[in-house]
Design an enzyme around this catalytic site. Structure first.
Site, PDB file in Angstrom:
ATOM      1  N   GLY A  53     -22.842 -38.474 101.736  1.00 38.56           N
ATOM      2  CA  GLY A  53     -22.045 -38.504 102.959  1.00 38.56           C
ATOM      3  C   GLY A  53     -20.685 -39.118 102.686  1.00 38.56           C
ATOM      4  N   SER A 120     -23.250 -38.063  94.883  1.00 34.92           N
ATOM      5  CA  SER A 120     -22.035 -37.896  95.671  1.00 34.92           C
ATOM      6  C   SER A 120     -21.604 -39.273  96.202  1.00 34.92           C
ATOM      7  CB  SER A 120     -22.288 -36.882  96.791  1.00 34.92           C
ATOM      8  OG  SER A 120     -21.105 -36.422  97.358  1.00 34.92           O
ATOM      9  N   TRP A 121     -21.506 -39.450  97.512  1.00 39.09           N
ATOM     10  CA  TRP A 121     -21.209 -40.787  98.043  1.00 39.09           C
ATOM     11  C   TRP A 121     -22.288 -41.792  97.629  1.00 39.09           C
ATOM     12  CZ3 TRP A 121     -18.345 -44.551  99.615  1.00 39.09           C
ATOM     13  CH2 TRP A 121     -18.914 -45.614 100.334  1.00 39.09           C
ATOM     14  N   ASP A 274     -19.134 -27.971  90.182  1.00 40.17           N
ATOM     15  CA  ASP A 274     -19.126 -28.771  91.413  1.00 40.17           C
ATOM     16  C   ASP A 274     -17.736 -28.703  92.031  1.00 40.17           C
ATOM     17  OD1 ASP A 274     -19.154 -30.792  93.354  1.00 40.17           O
ATOM     18  OD2 ASP A 274     -20.470 -32.080  92.166  1.00 40.17           O
ATOM     19  N   HIS A 302     -22.701 -28.695  93.472  1.00 40.67           N
ATOM     20  CA  HIS A 302     -22.765 -30.084  93.914  1.00 40.67           C
ATOM     21  C   HIS A 302     -24.126 -30.503  94.468  1.00 40.67           C
ATOM     22  CE1 HIS A 302     -21.177 -33.869  95.468  1.00 40.67           C
ATOM     23  NE2 HIS A 302     -21.727 -33.586  96.641  1.00 40.67           N
TER      24      HIS A 302
END
Length: 327
Positions: A53, A120-121, A274, A302
């Site tokens: 996120g 990711s985050w 990605d 991703h």
């Protein structure tokens, strides 16, 4: 997800579904209640799962990357999203609040050190937490690395990724007046926090659609409509964090402070194609870090749900079993 003929689905690489043995809400004392769950072996090697996120929340599939006989898997929904409450709230919601929440969870569960597993985050947060509390980390497993840098945000919200997906980029940009298109994060911020729920929901869906459409290597330009409540929480929180440069004191902070964790070991699983978090960030993070193993997945983008990504992450966690059991 990659739907090429003959390609196994991501779920086929995962362990069977597993139910939590512990679920609870933790009151953080400042208006936020954070949902946390545990599954697997209560006496096993602790793993903390950090979702993406910001604002993505955890899903049952995230429990399935770990051998349940070996690992004690801890998942939680970060402030403002998933089952945590209040939903979509950005009050008292910064990177440093999340770092403190991880410490509160670790203390509540009596865990001395754990493996951090984030994409990711979630990879960003894992790195920031590890830099802040290296003594609490056994190993990092990172996917789709995002370092929270301006160049990365410029790539995704400034037209870089849009050069590969011009029709999707046009759909994202078109609702914003031309005079505001020089800073799309700020332009969306004004609309996601306008106080007009109808407007907030419209722009939340557009924000989420842009990211979701590019997550997998087989992106086909579909709308990938998210449920309304999820889209609003995801989009408001992600935009809030990006509008504030993920609350780091300087651009490039993670790379600058990497020396604090270079004694730790890490594995990076990175999709070669990605489009949300290009491989350059993973390469920069791994370069010169002797204990870091960068694994490029050739035909992957991703998403955690990419078959190649899922297969490699399960392979990584299985490979850690003998190394961590007696550590």
């Amino acid at each position: 997800m990659d739907h090429r003929s003959g390609q196994k689905r991501a779920v086929e690489y995962l362990y069977p579904p597993v139910e939590p043995f512990d679920q609870r809400m933790i009151d953080m004392g400042d208006g936020h209640r954070v949902y946390m769950e545990q599954c697997g072996n209560p006496a096993g090697v602790p793993v903390l799962v950090l979702h993406g996120g910001p604002g993505g929340g955890c899903s049952p599939a995230m429990r399935r990357y770990f051998d349940p006989a070996i690992y004690r898997v801890v998942l939680f929904d970060q402030r403002g999203c998933g089952r945590s409450r209040p939903t979509a709230s950005v009050l008292a919601n910064t990177t440093w609040h999340l770092v403190a929440d991880i410490e509160a969870i670790r203390a509540a569960l009596g865990i001395e050190r754990f493996i951090l597993f984030g994409g990711s985050w979630g990879a960003t947060l894992a790195l920031i937490y590890a830099i802040s509390h290296p003594e609490a980390v056994r190993h990092l497993v990172l996917r789709g690395v995002f370092l929270g840098q301006k160049a990365e945000l410029d790539w995704f919200y400034g037209g870089g990724a849009g050069a590969f997906f011009p029709e999707l980029w046009a759909r994202f940009v078109e609702p914003i007046p031309e005079a505001e298109r020089g800073d799309l994060v700020a332009a969306y911020h004004r609309r996601l926090f306008s106080g007009n729920m109808v407007e907030e929901m419209r722009y939340a869906r557009l924000w989420a659609q842009w990211e979701n459409a590019l997550a997998a290597i087989a992106a086909d330009g579909g709308h990938y409509e998210s449920p309304s409540e999820y889209a609003r929480a995801f989009s408001r929180l992600e935009n809030h964090y990006f509008q504030n440069a993920v609350f780091l004191e300087a651009d490039g902070w993670i790379l600058r402070e990497r020396h604090r964790i270079e004694h730790l070991t890490a594995t990076i699983v990175q999709g070669r194609y990605d489009m949300i978090c290009p491989p350059l960030s993973a390469w920069k993070l791994a370069k010169g870090w002797r204990g870091c193993d960068l694994r490029m997945v050739t035909m992957a983008g991703h998403a955690l749900s990419e078959p190649g990504i899922s297969a490699e992450l399960v392979h990584v966690m299985d490979g850690l079993r003998p190394l961590m059991k007696d550590d």
